[in-house]
Design a protein around this motif. Structure first.
Motif, PDB file in Angstrom:
ATOM      1  N   SER A  38      28.689  13.819 -35.966  1.00  0.00           N
ATOM      2  CA  SER A  38      28.023  13.099 -34.877  1.00  0.00           C
ATOM      3  C   SER A  38      26.764  13.845 -34.462  1.00  0.00           C
ATOM      4  N   SER A  39      25.811  13.118 -33.923  1.00  0.00           N
ATOM      5  CA  SER A  39      24.553  13.740 -33.519  1.00  0.00           C
ATOM      6  C   SER A  39      24.703  14.585 -32.260  1.00  0.00           C
ATOM      7  N   ASP A  40      25.879  14.546 -31.627  1.00  0.00           N
ATOM      8  CA  ASP A  40      26.088  15.405 -30.464  1.00  0.00           C
ATOM      9  C   ASP A  40      26.837  16.689 -30.823  1.00  0.00           C
ATOM     10  N   GLY A  41      26.927  16.994 -32.135  1.00  0.00           N
ATOM     11  CA  GLY A  41      27.385  18.302 -32.553  1.00  0.00           C
ATOM     12  C   GLY A  41      28.845  18.447 -32.918  1.00  0.00           C
ATOM     13  N   TRP A  42      29.483  17.392 -33.380  1.00  0.00           N
ATOM     14  CA  TRP A  42      30.884  17.461 -33.794  1.00  0.00           C
ATOM     15  C   TRP A  42      31.032  17.017 -35.236  1.00  0.00           C
ATOM     16  N   LEU A  43      31.978  17.634 -35.945  1.00  0.00           N
ATOM     17  CA  LEU A  43      32.308  17.271 -37.315  1.00  0.00           C
ATOM     18  C   LEU A  43      33.808  17.005 -37.349  1.00  0.00           C
ATOM     19  N   ASP A  44      34.189  15.809 -37.759  1.00  0.00           N
ATOM     20  CA  ASP A  44      35.598  15.406 -37.825  1.00  0.00           C
ATOM     21  C   ASP A  44      36.014  15.244 -39.277  1.00  0.00           C
ATOM     22  N   VAL A  45      37.161  15.840 -39.620  1.00  0.00           N
ATOM     23  CA  VAL A  45      37.708  15.748 -40.973  1.00  0.00           C
ATOM     24  C   VAL A  45      39.064  15.066 -40.885  1.00  0.00           C
ATOM     25  N   GLN A  46      39.212  13.943 -41.591  1.00  0.00           N
ATOM     26  CA  GLN A  46      40.490  13.221 -41.609  1.00  0.00           C
ATOM     27  C   GLN A  46      41.417  13.874 -42.623  1.00  0.00           C
ATOM     28  N   LEU A  47      42.536  14.393 -42.137  1.00  0.00           N
ATOM     29  CA  LEU A  47      43.577  14.935 -42.997  1.00  0.00           C
ATOM     30  C   LEU A  47      44.678  13.893 -43.114  1.00  0.00           C
ATOM     31  N   GLU A  48      45.768  14.237 -43.758  1.00  0.00           N
ATOM     32  CA  GLU A  48      46.829  13.258 -43.979  1.00  0.00           C
ATOM     33  C   GLU A  48      47.415  12.728 -42.671  1.00  0.00           C
ATOM     34  N   GLU A  50      46.433  14.108 -39.378  1.00  0.00           N
ATOM     35  CA  GLU A  50      45.675  14.542 -38.208  1.00  0.00           C
ATOM     36  C   GLU A  50      44.182  14.566 -38.524  1.00  0.00           C
ATOM     37  N   ILE A  51      43.404  14.790 -37.501  1.00  0.00           N
ATOM     38  CA  ILE A  51      41.961  14.942 -37.648  1.00  0.00           C
ATOM     39  C   ILE A  51      41.607  16.348 -37.186  1.00  0.00           C
ATOM     40  N   GLU A  52      40.963  17.116 -38.056  1.00  0.00           N
ATOM     41  CA  GLU A  52      40.449  18.421 -37.653  1.00  0.00           C
ATOM     42  C   GLU A  52      39.076  18.203 -37.040  1.00  0.00           C
ATOM     43  N   VAL A  53      38.843  18.854 -35.925  1.00  0.00           N
ATOM     44  CA  VAL A  53      37.576  18.696 -35.214  1.00  0.00           C
ATOM     45  C   VAL A  53      36.896  20.059 -35.125  1.00  0.00           C
ATOM     46  N   TYR A  54      35.638  20.084 -35.528  1.00  0.00           N
ATOM     47  CA  TYR A  54      34.839  21.300 -35.477  1.00  0.00           C
ATOM     48  C   TYR A  54      33.598  21.049 -34.633  1.00  0.00           C
ATOM     49  N   GLN A  55      33.169  22.070 -33.930  1.00  0.00           N
ATOM     50  CA  GLN A  55      31.916  21.997 -33.186  1.00  0.00           C
ATOM     51  C   GLN A  55      30.847  22.724 -33.987  1.00  0.00           C
ATOM     52  N   LEU A  56      29.656  22.150 -34.027  1.00  0.00           N
ATOM     53  CA  LEU A  56      28.518  22.769 -34.690  1.00  0.00           C
ATOM     54  C   LEU A  56      27.751  23.590 -33.669  1.00  0.00           C
ATOM     55  N   GLY A  57      27.055  24.612 -34.135  1.00  0.00           N
ATOM     56  CA  GLY A  57      26.202  25.392 -33.240  1.00  0.00           C
ATOM     57  C   GLY A  57      24.997  24.580 -32.787  1.00  0.00           C
ATOM     58  N   GLN A  58      24.285  25.107 -31.807  1.00  0.00           N
ATOM     59  CA  GLN A  58      23.142  24.395 -31.222  1.00  0.00           C
ATOM     60  C   GLN A  58      22.026  24.157 -32.246  1.00  0.00           C
ATOM     61  N   ALA A  59      21.751  25.132 -33.097  1.00  0.00           N
ATOM     62  CA  ALA A  59      20.674  24.963 -34.086  1.00  0.00           C
ATOM     63  C   ALA A  59      20.991  23.818 -35.042  1.00  0.00           C
ATOM     64  N   ALA A  60      22.243  23.731 -35.503  1.00  0.00           N
ATOM     65  CA  ALA A  60      22.629  22.651 -36.420  1.00  0.00           C
ATOM     66  C   ALA A  60      22.595  21.297 -35.709  1.00  0.00           C
ATOM     67  N   THR A  61      23.047  21.257 -34.462  1.00  0.00           N
ATOM     68  CA  THR A  61      23.024  20.014 -33.693  1.00  0.00           C
ATOM     69  C   THR A  61      21.590  19.518 -33.524  1.00  0.00           C
ATOM     70  N   THR A  62      20.680  20.420 -33.210  1.00  0.00           N
ATOM     71  CA  THR A  62      19.263  20.060 -33.077  1.00  0.00           C
ATOM     72  C   THR A  62      18.706  19.585 -34.417  1.00  0.00           C
ATOM     73  N   ALA A  63      19.053  20.271 -35.505  1.00  0.00           N
ATOM     74  CA  ALA A  63      18.570  19.876 -36.837  1.00  0.00           C
ATOM     75  C   ALA A  63      19.043  18.470 -37.191  1.00  0.00           C
ATOM     76  N   ILE A  64      20.264  18.126 -36.851  1.00  0.00           N
ATOM     77  CA  ILE A  64      20.791  16.782 -37.132  1.00  0.00           C
ATOM     78  C   ILE A  64      20.044  15.728 -36.310  1.00  0.00           C
ATOM     79  N   LYS A  65      19.767  16.019 -35.052  1.00  0.00           N
ATOM     80  CA  LYS A  65      19.018  15.068 -34.210  1.00  0.00           C
ATOM     81  C   LYS A  65      17.612  14.842 -34.765  1.00  0.00           C
ATOM     82  N   VAL A  66      16.956  15.921 -35.196  1.00  0.00           N
ATOM     83  CA  VAL A  66      15.615  15.804 -35.790  1.00  0.00           C
ATOM     84  C   VAL A  66      15.693  14.995 -37.082  1.00  0.00           C
TER      85      VAL A  66
END
Length: 87
Positions: A38-48, A50-66
């Motif tokens: 997501s452009s607000d800094g989250w990465l979701d991985v669908q497992l069998e 459950e869903i694993e949720v990771y937060q991205l750092g600020q630099a990566a979140t900004t890079a995705i928005k750009v």
């Protein structure tokens, strides 16, 4: 966890598409699983069961928005911070 975004990931990526952004493509290439970024800094991985949720750092979140707005991104290392798993 680190994800390495390459020029190939950037060239194959699609703006505004969470499953096809360069970070999602890099994650799939390196870890073999599709994810949604997501452009607000989250990465979701669908497992069998459950869903694993990771937060991205600020630099990566900004890079995705750009990238989503202008289609510009440089190769980079993205650190993922495990947030939670949900059912």
């Amino acid at each position: 966890m680190i994800v390495h975004v390459t020029w190939d990931d950037i060239e194959l990526g699609k703006q505004g598409r969470g499953y096809e952004c360069p970070v999602a493509l890099a994650y799939k290439r390196e870890y073999g699983r599709q994810c949604y970024v997501s452009s607000d800094g989250w990465l979701d991985v669908q497992l069998e069961h459950e869903i694993e949720v990771y937060q991205l750092g600020q630099a990566a979140t900004t890079a995705i928005k750009v990238y989503d707005q202008w289609g510009i991104m440089q190769p980079m290392e993205v650190e993922l911070y495990r947030s939670r798993a949900s059912d």
